[in-house]
Design an enzyme around this catalytic site. Structure first.
Site, PDB file in Angstrom:
ATOM      1  CD  GLU A  14      -2.867   1.142   2.365  1.00 32.79           C
ATOM      2  OE1 GLU A  14      -3.951   1.743   2.272  1.00 32.79           O
ATOM      3  OE2 GLU A  14      -2.484   0.606   3.421  1.00 32.79           O
TER       4      GLU A  14
ATOM      5  NE  ARG B 134     -23.497  20.715 -12.584  1.00 33.19           N
ATOM      6  CZ  ARG B 134     -24.115  21.356 -11.598  1.00 33.19           C
ATOM      7  NH1 ARG B 134     -23.513  21.475 -10.410  1.00 33.19           N
ATOM      8  NH2 ARG B 134     -25.309  21.863 -11.764  1.00 33.19           N
TER       9      ARG B 134
ATOM     10  CG  ASP C 160     -13.723   1.046  11.475  1.00 38.29           C
ATOM     11  OD1 ASP C 160     -14.495   1.668  10.713  1.00 38.29           O
ATOM     12  OD2 ASP C 160     -12.566   1.443  11.720  1.00 38.29           O
ATOM     13  N   GLY C 161     -17.411   1.186  11.815  1.00 36.94           N
ATOM     14  CA  GLY C 161     -18.211   2.258  12.387  1.00 36.94           C
ATOM     15  C   GLY C 161     -17.480   3.578  12.465  1.00 36.94           C
TER      16      GLY C 161
ATOM     17  CG  ASP D  20      -6.543  -0.012   6.686  1.00 35.58           C
ATOM     18  OD1 ASP D  20      -5.363  -0.380   6.477  1.00 35.58           O
ATOM     19  OD2 ASP D  20      -6.908   1.174   6.559  1.00 35.58           O
TER      20      ASP D  20
END
Length: 375
Positions: free
Chosen positions: A122, A220, A241-242, A267
């Site tokens: 990542e 748009r 996870d909220g 994550d």
């Protein structure tokens, strides 16, 4: 050795049924309804779901995959395994090529042992405008040559690359990654709708934590979210996870992508399973307060302290999914992303006996990996 689990509510792709399953030599050999033949190990009516598959995980239990520390990586895998994750991808964060190569080489040993399912980069080829918890001073334009060096360090275990499609050299790097049999994800990106489509056409097939670290939907200027949701070739990751994403937006993504294109991820970072305090994610200091991880400087969300069992439970309670649907997005869809759906991701005859036993409140009571009880 044969083991029969009886008196279970077995969650399969075909639905949930009361019955039994038999395991021999680490694989499921029979699944039946009703009473088990002979003497079985009763689960007392508990649910059995496939082991969770987490394709985006930075660590846990104080261990952080980006450091490459093998002992601490084992601690992280064990923590998530206890919460039902039987397949874990080790995710790195932005660093120098030397740091990334060293961590990759070290983690490849664990992949050789089957402890992790592969390595995910990542960064460092992500947008400075959307870098989140990545060190902005180490970000750089994508380089096919540099990425090939990192792939070589992984000895066949580099499985995924997150990249921003709008950066110079990104499309060539995506093509290089695909040629190296590496899954490409678009994320930490400031790309337009059109630039995102270019990335998909070049070979990207995953959206890294959809909604987070990318421009939001506009009527748009639809941006990357619309492009990623509407393309049937793309699987979207969701951090359930909220904190990362409102439940209404989780439901919206699920309605657009469906179970076959939605993958729950954690994550998770090194603080997962531990208390509040200050931790490191790569070179960045992170403060965890009330279970929420944010950078000490700037306050950006810095991964999570989520485990997959909680994400699964929230999929049922907050997203309104059935157990069958929740199992698909927590196990089978991410297994498909990894090309492992023939081995893991669902409870089916012939597949590995990776499974999780849940009580009526969907809390983990037992975990099995390849036919052996872990807890």
């Amino acid at each position: 050795m044969s083991l029969t689990l009886s008196d279970a509510r077995i969650v399969t792709p075909a639905g949930v049924h009361e019955g039994w399953l038999t395991i021999e030599d680490g694989r499921i050999t029979h699944i039946g309804q009703g009473s088990a033949p002979g003497q079985g190990h009763s689960l007392g009516g508990r649910h059995v779901v496939p082991g969770f598959v987490d394709i985006h995980n930075h660590g846990g239990a104080g261990g952080s995959f980006p450091t490459g520390d093998q002992a601490r990586a084992r601690d992280a895998v064990a923590l998530h395994l206890a919460h039902g994750t039987t397949t874990t991808m080790a995710s790195l964060v932005t660093g120098s090529v030397e740091e990334l190569a060293a961590a990759t080489s070290s983690l490849a040993d664990l992949a050789d042992d089957g402890l992790i399912a592969g390595i995910h980069f990542e960064g460092p080829y992500i947008s400075k405008a959307r870098c989140g918890a990545h060190n902005p001073t180490m970000l750089r334009d994508p380089s096919p040559e540099e990425f090939s060096r990192l792939v070589k360090a992984g000895r066949g275990h580099v499985r995924m690359l997150t990249i921003a499609a709008e950066l110079p050299g990104a499309l060539d790097t995506i093509r290089t990654a695909v040629a190296e049999n590496v899954i490409v994800a678009l994320g930490h990106t400031d790309a337009s709708y059109e630039q995102t489509i270019d990335g998909i056409e070049a070979g990207a097939t995953v959206a890294t934590h959809l909604y987070n670290a990318m421009p939001q939907l506009g009527h748009r200027a639809p941006g990357p979210i619309a492009a990623l949701l509407e393309d049937p070739r793309v699987t979207v990751e969701l951090v359930n996870d909220g904190v990362h994403v409102h439940s209404a937006m989780l439901r919206l993504a699920y309605k657009a992508a469906g179970a076959g294109r939605t993958a729950l991820i954690t994550d998770a970072m090194g603080a997962t399973g531990l208390g509040d305090g200050t931790y490191m994610l790569g070179s960045m200091a992170v403060n965890v307060a009330d279970g929420v991880a944010r950078l000490v400087e700037g306050g950006s969300i810095a991964g999570s302290t989520l485990t997959m069992d909680v994400a699964f439970r929230r999929a049922v309670e907050e997203m309104g999914l059935s157990l069958q649907e929740a199992a698909e997005i927590a196990s089978l869809t991410p297994a498909r992303v990894l090309g492992l759906a023939h081995e893991i991701g669902s409870l089916a005859v012939g597949k590995r006996a990776d499974l999780v036993v849940l009580d009526d409140t969907l809390v983990v009571t037992h975990v099995m990996k390849q036919g052996s009880w872990i807890s």
